[in-house]
Scaffold this active site. Structure first.
Site, short mmCIF file in Angstrom:
data_model
loop_
_atom_site.label_atom_id
_atom_site.label_comp_id
_atom_site.label_asym_id
_atom_site.label_seq_id
_atom_site.Cartn_x
_atom_site.Cartn_y
_atom_site.Cartn_z
N HIS A 184 5.59 144.79 19.06
CA HIS A 184 4.39 145.55 19.40
C HIS A 184 3.85 145.21 20.79
CE1 HIS A 184 1.39 148.39 18.60
NE2 HIS A 184 0.99 148.01 17.40
N ASP A 228 4.69 150.72 21.00
CA ASP A 228 3.59 151.14 20.15
C ASP A 228 4.09 152.11 19.09
OD1 ASP A 228 1.70 149.61 21.57
OD2 ASP A 228 1.52 151.17 23.09
#
Length: 457
Positions: A433, A437
């Protein structure tokens, strides 16, 4: 006579030790250059280690089953044809970029900064045995020329036979002059091409340290009761344990799951797999198709083909796909299909089958398991629907493949919706992450699924 120290070789970028599986020689044996001395097993690869010199085995310092640090002397050879006055020499049993490569005809005299730079460059070049160096020096072959001679020995090492063949076919002065001009041009071109592919090194701090004898501390102490069996992890399992823990600490993991209708591909494979096996000599599994789908998605979303260095994202030019392989001993290894974007289905099927076979036989070379930019792991082999795989550092994403099974599905038709039996599969994408995204991860996974659902020959 002079003595020569055989050291444990470095067989991979992050390898710090190896386990001696078996010795092919014993004390007193006479050996020739390139004779196999012993077999070594590391966390990444098993390999037979050849001798860089000819001579007689004087000592064997470690037994079969011993785990030895890289660079440690494991055997001593009495060199063939050396006089007693000569000093002993040492080297790793196999070539390694960290080994010093002696310069032919070098003199012991103060060195200028330019000389120091030249020496440093020589130390980064390939390794040469004393036999080759002495023969090259006697024949007046410069270090630069020596570096240009192709080698056919272990990992490209220049053997005595290679040098002798070169000396026998050495061009005349006039032709050598012409060749030097051509070589200079091609070398410059090759160097320029190589420099264009050099990228910033991936964070060394992101690579988990190799397993050591230090035991990880559990948050809650484990109580061993009567009748419990305590099984020590082998070296490979310790490496896996350390790297999985490190990966979870390094990368904030997020996992997306998508369902894929594989009916069209299942039907096509069923119709062509026997013909393919006869033509290519390997079985046609679903992995080549999945790999091709991943490659196309990586082209469309190159950020997924990346690594992280501090606050920098290193977006990789090459697409090297790792395929996780389960071994019979319960461990796991990830050989890498290099330049997967340049292979068709046949090429992918052959490469994947070859690497898997070498992995299970313990015959992978160091190059076979390095340089991956994205990994695929197949949970479906064990009838699992899907899983949440851990990222293979320093990559930023990994695809999990579930089993393909028949399920009822609602299909839209011109006459309305109908329920039909379809071949369905789940794909799961775990991603870092810090770099990826939800939008990028979701679009990438959808691209893989769409390619498989709409696959055409």
């Amino acid at each position: 006579m002079a003595k020569f120290e055989i050291k444990m070789p470095k067989l991979g970028e992050s390898i710090t030790e190896g386990t001696i599986v078996s010795w092919s020689v014993k004390v007193g044996d006479t050996i020739q250059e390139d004779d196999v001395l012993f077999e070594v097993n590391t966390a990444k690869v098993s390999a037979e280690i050849p001798s860089p010199v000819s001579g007689k085995i004087l000592e064997i310092l470690f037994s079969e089953g011993d785990t030895v640090a890289v660079g440690t002397v494991v055997a001593i050879v009495e060199l063939e044809g050396e006089s007693e006055g000569e000093s002993s020499e040492t080297t790793d049993a196999a070539p390694d970029n960290s080994s010093a490569s002696a310069e032919v005809g070098a003199k012991d005299e103060p060195q200028s900064p330019a000389d120091e730079k030249k020496k440093a460059k020589a130390e980064d070049s390939r390794w040469y045995s004393p036999v080759v160096l002495n023969k090259a020096k006697a024949a007046g072959v410069s270090q630069e020329k020596l570096d240009e001679i192709p080698g056919t020995g272990y990992m490209g090492r220049l053997t005595k036979r290679n040098l002798e063949d070169f000396l026998e076919n050495r061009p005349t002065v006039s032709s050598a002059a012409t060749q030097s001009v051509n070589t200079a041009g091609s070398t410059a071109t090759a160097k320029k091409a190589q420099e264009s592919q050099v990228s910033t090194p991936v964070a060394g701090s992101q690579k988990p340290s190799p397993a050591t004898d230090e035991r990880p501390v559990n948050a809650v102490p484990v109580v061993v009761s009567e009748g419990d069996e305590v099984i020590a992890m082998d070296y490979v399992r310790r490496i896996i344990a350390d790297r999985m823990v490190a990966s979870k600490k390094i990368s904030p993991h997020v996992t997306n799951v998508v369902e894929v209708d594989m009916t069209r591909l299942v039907k096509w494979r069923s119709e062509h797999k026997e013909e393919f096996r006869k033509r290519e000599g390997v079985s046609l599994t679903y992995m080549p198709f999945i790999t091709e789908a991943v490659v196309n998605a990586l082209k469309a979303f190159p950020r997924v083909n990346s690594s992280v260095e501090g606050y920098n994202i290193i977006q990789k030019k090459r697409i090297n796909v790792g395929i996780a392989v389960s071994l019979d001993n319960g461990n796991l290894i990830v050989p890498v299909v290099k330049n997967a974007d340049k292979l068709n289905i046949s090429g992918l099927a052959t490469s994947i089958a070859s690497l898997a076979d070498k992995a299970r036989k313990g015959k992978l070379a160091a190059d076979d398991i390095e340089g991956g930019t994205f990994t695929i792991t197949n949970f479906g082999t064990f009838k699992s629907l899907f899983g949440t795989p851990i990222i293979n550092q320093p990559e930023v994403a990994i695809l999990g493949v579930g089993t393909i099974e028949k399920r009822p599905a609602i299909i839209e038709t011109p006459d309305g919706d109908v329920i039909a039996i379809r071949q369905k599969m789940y794909l799961s994408l775990s991603y870092d992450h810090r770099v990826i995204d939800g939008s990028l991860g979701g679009n990438f996974l959808k691209a893989v699924a769409d390619y498989l659902e709409n696959w055409n020959e």
